[in-house]
Scaffold this motif. Sequence first.
Motif, PDB file in Angstrom:
ATOM      1  N   ILE A 100       0.863  -1.181   0.000  1.00  0.00           N
ATOM      2  CA  ILE A 100       0.000   0.000   0.000  1.00  0.00           C
ATOM      3  C   ILE A 100       0.898   1.229   0.000  1.00  0.00           C
ATOM      4  O   ILE A 100       1.346   1.677   1.048  1.00  0.00           O
ATOM      5  CB  ILE A 100      -0.946  -0.001   1.219  1.00  0.00           C
ATOM      6  CG1 ILE A 100      -1.739  -1.304   1.289  1.00  0.00           C
ATOM      7  CG2 ILE A 100      -1.896   1.191   1.155  1.00  0.00           C
ATOM      8  CD1 ILE A 100      -2.515  -1.489   2.558  1.00  0.00           C
TER       9      ILE A 100
ATOM     10  N   ARG B 114      -3.481   7.190   2.954  1.00  0.00           N
ATOM     11  CA  ARG B 114      -4.701   7.595   3.656  1.00  0.00           C
ATOM     12  C   ARG B 114      -5.319   6.371   4.321  1.00  0.00           C
ATOM     13  O   ARG B 114      -5.137   5.253   3.849  1.00  0.00           O
ATOM     14  CB  ARG B 114      -5.723   8.158   2.668  1.00  0.00           C
ATOM     15  CG  ARG B 114      -5.318   9.388   1.961  1.00  0.00           C
ATOM     16  CD  ARG B 114      -6.421   9.853   1.048  1.00  0.00           C
ATOM     17  NE  ARG B 114      -7.391  10.683   1.747  1.00  0.00           N
ATOM     18  CZ  ARG B 114      -8.648  10.863   1.369  1.00  0.00           C
ATOM     19  NH1 ARG B 114      -9.110  10.231   0.315  1.00  0.00           N
ATOM     20  NH2 ARG B 114      -9.444  11.649   2.034  1.00  0.00           N
TER      21      ARG B 114
ATOM     22  N   GLU C 140      -8.250   5.408   4.103  1.00  0.00           N
ATOM     23  CA  GLU C 140      -9.075   4.782   3.068  1.00  0.00           C
ATOM     24  C   GLU C 140      -8.223   3.873   2.192  1.00  0.00           C
ATOM     25  O   GLU C 140      -8.663   2.790   1.812  1.00  0.00           O
ATOM     26  CB  GLU C 140      -9.710   5.842   2.168  1.00  0.00           C
ATOM     27  CG  GLU C 140     -10.792   6.652   2.809  1.00  0.00           C
ATOM     28  CD  GLU C 140     -10.275   7.968   3.330  1.00  0.00           C
ATOM     29  OE1 GLU C 140      -9.098   8.012   3.740  1.00  0.00           O
ATOM     30  OE2 GLU C 140     -11.021   8.944   3.341  1.00  0.00           O
ATOM     31  N   ALA C 141      -7.001   4.324   1.896  1.00  0.00           N
ATOM     32  CA  ALA C 141      -6.112   3.522   1.055  1.00  0.00           C
ATOM     33  C   ALA C 141      -5.730   2.226   1.758  1.00  0.00           C
ATOM     34  O   ALA C 141      -5.624   1.175   1.124  1.00  0.00           O
ATOM     35  CB  ALA C 141      -4.867   4.330   0.696  1.00  0.00           C
TER      36      ALA C 141
ATOM     37  N   LEU D 229      -7.546   0.666   3.999  1.00  0.00           N
ATOM     38  CA  LEU D 229      -8.770  -0.139   3.951  1.00  0.00           C
ATOM     39  C   LEU D 229      -8.911  -0.819   2.591  1.00  0.00           C
ATOM     40  O   LEU D 229      -9.210  -2.005   2.482  1.00  0.00           O
ATOM     41  CB  LEU D 229      -9.958   0.799   4.195  1.00  0.00           C
ATOM     42  CG  LEU D 229     -11.154   0.276   4.935  1.00  0.00           C
ATOM     43  CD1 LEU D 229     -10.733  -0.148   6.322  1.00  0.00           C
ATOM     44  CD2 LEU D 229     -12.215   1.356   5.031  1.00  0.00           C
ATOM     45  N   TYR D 230      -8.665  -0.031   1.546  1.00  0.00           N
ATOM     46  CA  TYR D 230      -8.779  -0.542   0.180  1.00  0.00           C
ATOM     47  C   TYR D 230      -7.754  -1.637  -0.071  1.00  0.00           C
ATOM     48  O   TYR D 230      -8.057  -2.658  -0.691  1.00  0.00           O
ATOM     49  CB  TYR D 230      -8.583   0.607  -0.811  1.00  0.00           C
ATOM     50  CG  TYR D 230      -9.033   0.283  -2.212  1.00  0.00           C
ATOM     51  CD1 TYR D 230     -10.330   0.540  -2.613  1.00  0.00           C
ATOM     52  CD2 TYR D 230      -8.154  -0.287  -3.137  1.00  0.00           C
ATOM     53  CE1 TYR D 230     -10.757   0.244  -3.884  1.00  0.00           C
ATOM     54  CE2 TYR D 230      -8.572  -0.582  -4.418  1.00  0.00           C
ATOM     55  CZ  TYR D 230      -9.872  -0.312  -4.779  1.00  0.00           C
ATOM     56  OH  TYR D 230     -10.294  -0.614  -6.037  1.00  0.00           O
ATOM     57  N   GLY D 231      -6.536  -1.414   0.421  1.00  0.00           N
ATOM     58  CA  GLY D 231      -5.455  -2.382   0.229  1.00  0.00           C
ATOM     59  C   GLY D 231      -5.756  -3.710   0.895  1.00  0.00           C
ATOM     60  O   GLY D 231      -5.530  -4.776   0.301  1.00  0.00           O
TER      61      GLY D 231
ATOM     62  N   GLN E 172      -8.297  -5.413  -1.064  1.00  0.00           N
ATOM     63  CA  GLN E 172      -7.724  -5.942  -2.305  1.00  0.00           C
ATOM     64  C   GLN E 172      -6.940  -7.228  -2.054  1.00  0.00           C
ATOM     65  O   GLN E 172      -6.970  -8.154  -2.865  1.00  0.00           O
ATOM     66  CB  GLN E 172      -6.825  -4.889  -2.957  1.00  0.00           C
ATOM     67  CG  GLN E 172      -6.441  -5.260  -4.384  1.00  0.00           C
ATOM     68  CD  GLN E 172      -5.434  -4.299  -4.957  1.00  0.00           C
ATOM     69  OE1 GLN E 172      -5.540  -3.104  -4.756  1.00  0.00           O
ATOM     70  NE2 GLN E 172      -4.471  -4.812  -5.680  1.00  0.00           N
TER      71      GLN E 172
ATOM     72  N   GLN F  55      -7.693  -4.032  -8.576  1.00  0.00           N
ATOM     73  CA  GLN F  55      -6.511  -3.153  -8.543  1.00  0.00           C
ATOM     74  C   GLN F  55      -6.760  -1.944  -9.449  1.00  0.00           C
ATOM     75  O   GLN F  55      -7.383  -2.065 -10.502  1.00  0.00           O
ATOM     76  CB  GLN F  55      -5.294  -3.932  -9.025  1.00  0.00           C
ATOM     77  CG  GLN F  55      -4.013  -3.112  -8.981  1.00  0.00           C
ATOM     78  CD  GLN F  55      -2.795  -3.936  -9.311  1.00  0.00           C
ATOM     79  OE1 GLN F  55      -2.740  -5.112  -9.010  1.00  0.00           O
ATOM     80  NE2 GLN F  55      -1.812  -3.320  -9.920  1.00  0.00           N
ATOM     81  N   GLN F  56      -6.279  -0.780  -9.021  1.00  0.00           N
ATOM     82  CA  GLN F  56      -6.556   0.435  -9.791  1.00  0.00           C
ATOM     83  C   GLN F  56      -5.340   0.979 -10.529  1.00  0.00           C
ATOM     84  O   GLN F  56      -5.486   1.794 -11.433  1.00  0.00           O
ATOM     85  CB  GLN F  56      -7.106   1.528  -8.865  1.00  0.00           C
ATOM     86  CG  GLN F  56      -8.502   1.225  -8.389  1.00  0.00           C
ATOM     87  CD  GLN F  56      -9.193   2.453  -7.851  1.00  0.00           C
ATOM     88  OE1 GLN F  56      -8.679   3.543  -7.924  1.00  0.00           O
ATOM     89  NE2 GLN F  56     -10.373   2.254  -7.306  1.00  0.00           N
TER      90      GLN F  56
END
Lengths: 179, 150
Positions: B116, B122, B124-125, B127-129, B132, B139-140
């Motif tokens: 990450i 952040r 949020e990042a 959390l997203y990681g 994922q 994946q973005q």
Amino acid sequence: MLKHTISELKEAVLCLEAGQVTLRYPFEPHPPEGNFRGKPVLNTRKCMSCGACGNACPARLISITDAEGIRTLLFELARCTYCGECRDACPQEAITLSQQFELSTASPQDLTIRAQFQLVMCTECGEPIGTERQLDLVREKVNAASEFDLGALDYLRLCPACKRKAFVRDARLVQEVAA
Amino acid sequence: MNALDWCFKKSIWVYHVNAGACNGCDIEILNALTPYYDVERFGIRLVHTPRHADALLVTGPVTRQVRERLLRLYDATPEPKLVIGVGSCPTGGGIWHNSYATVGGLGKVLPVNIYIPGCPPRPEAILYGVAQALGLVPQQVSPQEYAEVT
């Protein structure tokens, strides 16, 4: 006991007033503030591969290599600290920091930016002197600064050493400077 | 898919390892645990020993001192396990990538499931990681390539 219950009730009422505090983030997007510094993006139409960003980068992740007539600009963004020094250093304003922050990946190679530009060689000795876009910019500036047309002389397609020689040989140029 | 893998997707417990981080990422991890982001609604919670953990949340560029301890922590975590690198330091070594005192990235010590990046990322990042890593979100990022054609 009664006092305690009252204070608890008071707190419950306060909580009701506050409503829901928790963000619904994964279900609803939560965009960052306007000047958030996210993943750097290179505008390859503006970049002239001068390397000012590489000099400014504290993590030393921007490398410029010249090989076989091609200049490669490589950003290894895995160790990027998102400081924005490259954006501030860029004379062409080619680097912008996007709002993208969901950068999680299984391999750090997914975070690279690679841009390749054709090198222009000196017409006399064959040394690399820069990219076509750099020459265009120099030509533009020289033509704007003086009515004397240097661009037409192919003078700009020489390396600094050959430029000096050509200058001395060309009587017209020497006279122009002396006058 | 066996029962263990099925259970693993549900609520992962993470153990936070500071491998020489500057505390920036640690504070963001703490931030993700607050009611504002509230990761516990997904069953993610911080545990106090690697023996209870499903995932190791590693921050920092892995200093030479902490390398041995990190390997011991990894061995103490029961299978199946995830290794998540939080921040630019585990991803590529950060600004200490060529320092004598660090190994220069988590990937050189442990097999990492997800990185990450961010300095710090952040909440949020993070959390997203984690989502994922569990295969819940796509994946973005993808590499940007450009070649001038003449």
